[in-house]
Design an enzyme around this catalytic site. Structure first.
Site, PDB file in Angstrom:
ATOM      1  N   SER A  28       0.818  -1.218   0.000  1.00 41.08           N
ATOM      2  CA  SER A  28       0.000   0.000   0.000  1.00 41.08           C
ATOM      3  C   SER A  28       0.849   1.265   0.000  1.00 41.08           C
ATOM      4  O   SER A  28       0.344   2.343  -0.253  1.00 41.08           O
ATOM      5  CB  SER A  28      -0.931  -0.006   1.214  1.00 41.08           C
ATOM      6  OG  SER A  28      -0.195   0.063   2.400  1.00 41.08           O
ATOM      7  N   LYS A  30       0.521   3.853   6.782  1.00 43.21           N
ATOM      8  CA  LYS A  30      -0.147   4.775   5.845  1.00 43.21           C
ATOM      9  C   LYS A  30       0.331   6.194   6.091  1.00 43.21           C
ATOM     10  O   LYS A  30       0.923   6.493   7.127  1.00 43.21           O
ATOM     11  CB  LYS A  30      -1.675   4.737   6.068  1.00 43.21           C
ATOM     12  CG  LYS A  30      -2.348   3.398   5.794  1.00 43.21           C
ATOM     13  CD  LYS A  30      -2.465   3.104   4.311  1.00 43.21           C
ATOM     14  CE  LYS A  30      -3.182   1.778   4.082  1.00 43.21           C
ATOM     15  NZ  LYS A  30      -2.421   0.613   4.615  1.00 43.21           N
TER      16      LYS A  30
END
Lengths: 197, 197
Positions: B119, B156
């Site tokens: 990600s 993230k």
DNA sequence: ATTTTTTATAAACATTTGTTTGCGTTTTTG
DNA sequence: CAAAAACGCAAACAAATGTTTATAAAAAAT
């Protein structure tokens, strides 16, 4: 008294480990003896020799305090600048040492280099990263290598096609460099990045 | 001859550093002299004493090879698995130790995590990388953080908009996660990758 | 140029410490 | 239990190495 020995060996090794951790230099034979409760230096001496033979530590002959633990870490020098003429592994170029687990980066002939430029950005190698390189003169097709181009080190993916050597940047905006031959300094085996300034 | 001294001091210190890194135990006075090009042990002795007085190294009197460097490394634990209930810094979770230079990753409360998933690929953080995290409960807008989502740790980029917390993956094919609140485990300050299998 | 200060050297000395040897003690083995 | 093996010890020895002292050489200051 067969079991005693194993126990003593363990004690000696443990003491050496502690001593080095505390003091930064190894203990003498007599210090080991005193702590483990062995009154003869000869006995300690045989224990230490045994530990060396079993491969738990290194020992230099006739030198004082010259035992060292087989650590599970390798010390890898960070090479400041790559100069075309001089050998890479010259002390003068060492900028720092990084100590990394050998299970992962094991082996000799490792060094680190600071990456400048973003030619390998799509391989996840960014400007400012430090790459860990295994020194070798050759590499297989498709491996990421450090090569010497125009007297400076560059990181690229290596391909061989039709007798030519291709240095391929992993960056859409850049194009391949093609050579008849190229001096390879090593293969990239790892990477380290710091997000600090 | 005023400048000479500083230069020699630096050389001596550097040699000791290299020697220890290579051998695991410190060099003798004579070994230092030989390498730096000083023929008298007395001169080396004064240099080493000076380095001790200046605080660059430790030295025990009358002991052989008993100098040690002021260590500039931090030991960072690699956390095997992040369990939601338990504290991260529980010894049981420590899988390994990495020893890195403190100038770069300095400070306490650091730990490492293995990244799974891609990600953050566009930020140069790949699947399998180990990230170095500074434990903290908060982070600034735009920083890369480790957060606890659904009982597992995820990496993230953090944004705060309109009272909401946004966890933004750096991957075109994935979309933002939006929460009212989120538990932050720490901020990513570094990264390590191994190209070995 | 002369004096003063700093740095380097050689030589000797003092200890620490690695290593060997021979003998006693304990443990194991048969 | 007796023999053999393993283990431990003390003492002595041999090197390596830390430390000091007096002196020479070089650099800096005057």
């Amino acid at each position: 008294m067969a079991r005693q020995k194993e126990e003593k060996l363990r004690q000696v090794l443990e003491y050496i480990q502690h001593y080095v951790a505390e003091n930064g230099y190894p203990p003498s034979v007599r210090e080991v003896g005193k702590s483990v409760g062995i009154k003869s230096t000869a006995t300690v001496y045989t224990y230490i020799s045994a530990l060396r033979d079993k491969g738990f530590l290194n020992k230099a002959d006739n030198k004082k305090r010259a035992v060292s633990l087989k650590s599970n870490a390798v010390n890898i020098p960070l090479i400041g600048t790559v100069t075309a003429g001089q050998p890479i592994f010259a002390y003068e170029n060492y900028e720092d040492y990084y100590s990394l687990p050998s299970e992962e980066f094991g082996g000799d002939d490792l060094f680190m280099l600071r990456v400048s430029g973003s030619s390998m950005i799509e391989a996840g190698i960014l400007n400012g990263d430090k790459i860990i390189v295994h020194r070798q003169e050759n590499a297989n097709d498709g491996e990421i290598v450090v090569a010497l181009v125009d007297d400076s080190a560059t990181v690229k993916r290596l391909f061989r096609r039709d007798g030519k050597v291709i240095l391929h940047p992993e960056n859409e905006t850049m194009s391949d460099m093609i050579f008849d031959d190229v001096k390879i300094l090593g293969k990239v085996v790892g990477l380290m990045r710091s997000f600090r300034t």
